[in-house]
Structure formats: structure tokens, C-alpha cells
Write an enzyme that holds these catalytic residues in place. Structure first.
Site, PDB file in Angstrom:
ATOM      1  N   ILE A 131      -4.458  56.143  11.270  1.00 26.01           N
ATOM      2  CA  ILE A 131      -3.350  57.088  11.458  1.00 26.01           C
ATOM      3  C   ILE A 131      -4.026  58.455  11.508  1.00 26.01           C
ATOM      4  O   ILE A 131      -4.533  58.946  10.497  1.00 26.01           O
ATOM      5  CB  ILE A 131      -2.311  57.008  10.330  1.00 26.01           C
ATOM      6  CG1 ILE A 131      -1.628  55.639  10.338  1.00 26.01           C
ATOM      7  CG2 ILE A 131      -1.280  58.142  10.500  1.00 26.01           C
ATOM      8  CD1 ILE A 131      -0.582  55.447   9.265  1.00 26.01           C
ATOM      9  N   PRO A 132      -4.072  59.061  12.692  1.00 27.20           N
ATOM     10  CA  PRO A 132      -4.921  60.240  12.920  1.00 27.20           C
ATOM     11  C   PRO A 132      -4.333  61.563  12.432  1.00 27.20           C
ATOM     12  O   PRO A 132      -4.055  62.470  13.210  1.00 27.20           O
ATOM     13  CB  PRO A 132      -5.081  60.233  14.439  1.00 27.20           C
ATOM     14  CG  PRO A 132      -3.791  59.661  14.936  1.00 27.20           C
ATOM     15  CD  PRO A 132      -3.418  58.607  13.917  1.00 27.20           C
ATOM     16  N   CYS A 133      -4.187  61.700  11.128  1.00 31.00           N
ATOM     17  CA  CYS A 133      -3.626  62.922  10.569  1.00 31.00           C
ATOM     18  C   CYS A 133      -4.514  64.140  10.827  1.00 31.00           C
ATOM     19  O   CYS A 133      -4.049  65.271  10.767  1.00 31.00           O
ATOM     20  CB  CYS A 133      -3.339  62.752   9.086  1.00 31.00           C
ATOM     21  SG  CYS A 133      -4.764  62.265   8.108  1.00 31.00           S
ATOM     22  N   HIS A 134      -5.785  63.910  11.158  1.00 30.23           N
ATOM     23  CA  HIS A 134      -6.682  65.032  11.464  1.00 30.23           C
ATOM     24  C   HIS A 134      -6.264  65.746  12.742  1.00 30.23           C
ATOM     25  O   HIS A 134      -6.706  66.860  12.997  1.00 30.23           O
ATOM     26  CB  HIS A 134      -8.140  64.542  11.576  1.00 30.23           C
ATOM     27  CG  HIS A 134      -8.383  63.588  12.702  1.00 30.23           C
ATOM     28  ND1 HIS A 134      -8.028  62.246  12.621  1.00 30.23           N
ATOM     29  CD2 HIS A 134      -8.920  63.765  13.934  1.00 30.23           C
ATOM     30  CE1 HIS A 134      -8.350  61.649  13.760  1.00 30.23           C
ATOM     31  NE2 HIS A 134      -8.891  62.548  14.582  1.00 30.23           N
TER      32      HIS A 134
END
Length: 184
Positions: A131-134
Site C-alpha cells: 500500500i504505497p503511502c509514500h
């Protein structure tokens, strides 16, 4: 039972943890280090098909390959419904090299005034990269917060690896996906 597998990056190893139902946690190395580290392959604790698949995909991601993590099952049972909703919005709408603001995620969650709550949800993300929260930044392009080792420096390294242009800890403004995300 919890299973785990290691993946390697030039910054050190990472670990994927899963149950029979899916991935529950990902630990990534600190990308803020200036020097790549030498490391040896670490032994698996007890791998499963899920951890081996996820670890292989994460290793390929850290080698610069564009990876779609959508087929990796996740277990987010410890999170609130809003946290799950925010994380799923990011997982389903932000792809390699794309960024958006916390406010945009809040709008997609149906709560346009909940940008801070989105930030809290991202801070609770147990599976960074998958989950690419960056890929979520402040509305003015500032890199704000990242709960993985190395914090904002790791976030910056990940975004640069994906081709996002950053100048003085700011994402170049015209890269924000305001228009593409709102059209979906």
C-alpha cells in the site's frame, strides 16, 4: 500461524509477515542511509506461498521494476474502517511514480475535510510499498511524514526511485495527480 520471508535491497533486507489469509506486515530497510550495505542472504523463518510471492515482488520493486502489488492478499483486521478505506483508496488509485495529496485521498474517501485523518491512517499502514503511502504528500508538495525507518528521507528515496522529481524536499508541483484522480 505467522509466516515470514526476507527480501534484499542494496540498503539491507526487508521482511514480509503473513498468516494463511494474507500479508499482515512489511518491514522495509532504512533507505535514508548514504551508503548501500553489504549483506548476506538471511534464512527464512518459516515461509509460505504468500510471503515468498510478496518478498519476490518487493525485491524486484527495490531493483527498480514497476510492480503491481494488487494480487497480494492483505489482512488489515487491526485497523479501523476509515483507516482501511483510506489505505484501499491509495492501493487502488496510486500507481508507480504517481503522487497525490492527503486532501485528495480524503475526498476519494468521501470525507473532504479529513486530510489529517488520512495522515493518521497512512501512519498506521502495516504494509508500506504494497500500500504505497509514500506516494501521498502535502497539498503544496511537501514530503510530510513516513512511519517506516528513515522517515521522510526514505519517502524521498522511494519517490525518486519511481522517477518523481523532488527539489529541496518538495515534489515539483505539476506532478500532483489532481486531474487524473478526479476523473476516475
Amino acid at each position: 500461524m505467522t509466516y515470514s520471508s526476507f527480501f534484499l535491497t542494496v540498503y539491507g533486507p526487508g521482511i514480509v509477515y503473513a498468516t494463511e489469509r494474507g500479508v499482515v506486515k512489511v518491514e522495509i530497510p532504512d533507505l535514508s542511509r548514504c551508503e548501500p550495505t553489504d549483506h548476506k542472504m538471511l534464512p527464512e523463518f518459516e515461509p509460505s506461498g504468500i510471503t515468498l510471492h510478496a518478498a519476490n515482488m518487493l525485491q524486484r520493486y527495490f531493483q527498480g521494476e514497476r510492480i503491481d502489488f494488487g494480487d497480494i492478499p492483505l489482512v488489515l483486521d487491526a485497523l479501523t474502517p476509515f483507516q482501511c478505506k483510506a489505505l484501499n483508496v491509495i492501493r487502488n488509485n496510486l500507481f508507480y511514480g504517481e503522487i497525490c495529496s492527503y486532501g485528495q485521498v480524503a475526498e476519494l474517501c468521501g470525507s473532504p475535510s479529513a486530510a489529517r485523518a488520512v495522515g493518521g491512517a497512512l501512519a498506521s499502514n502495516p504494509v508500506p510499498i504494497i500500500i504505497p503511502c509514500h506516494r501521498v504528500v502535502a497539498s503544496d508538495g511537501r514530503l510530510t511524514g513516513f512511519s517506516a525507518p528513515g522517515g521522510e528521507n526514505t519517502k524521498m528515496a522511494l519517490l525518486k526511485m519511481e522517477g518523481v522529481i523532488i527539489k529541496e524536499l518538495l515534489v515539483v508541483k505539476n506532478q500532483l495527480l489532481i486531474h487524473r484522480i478526479q476523473r476516475r
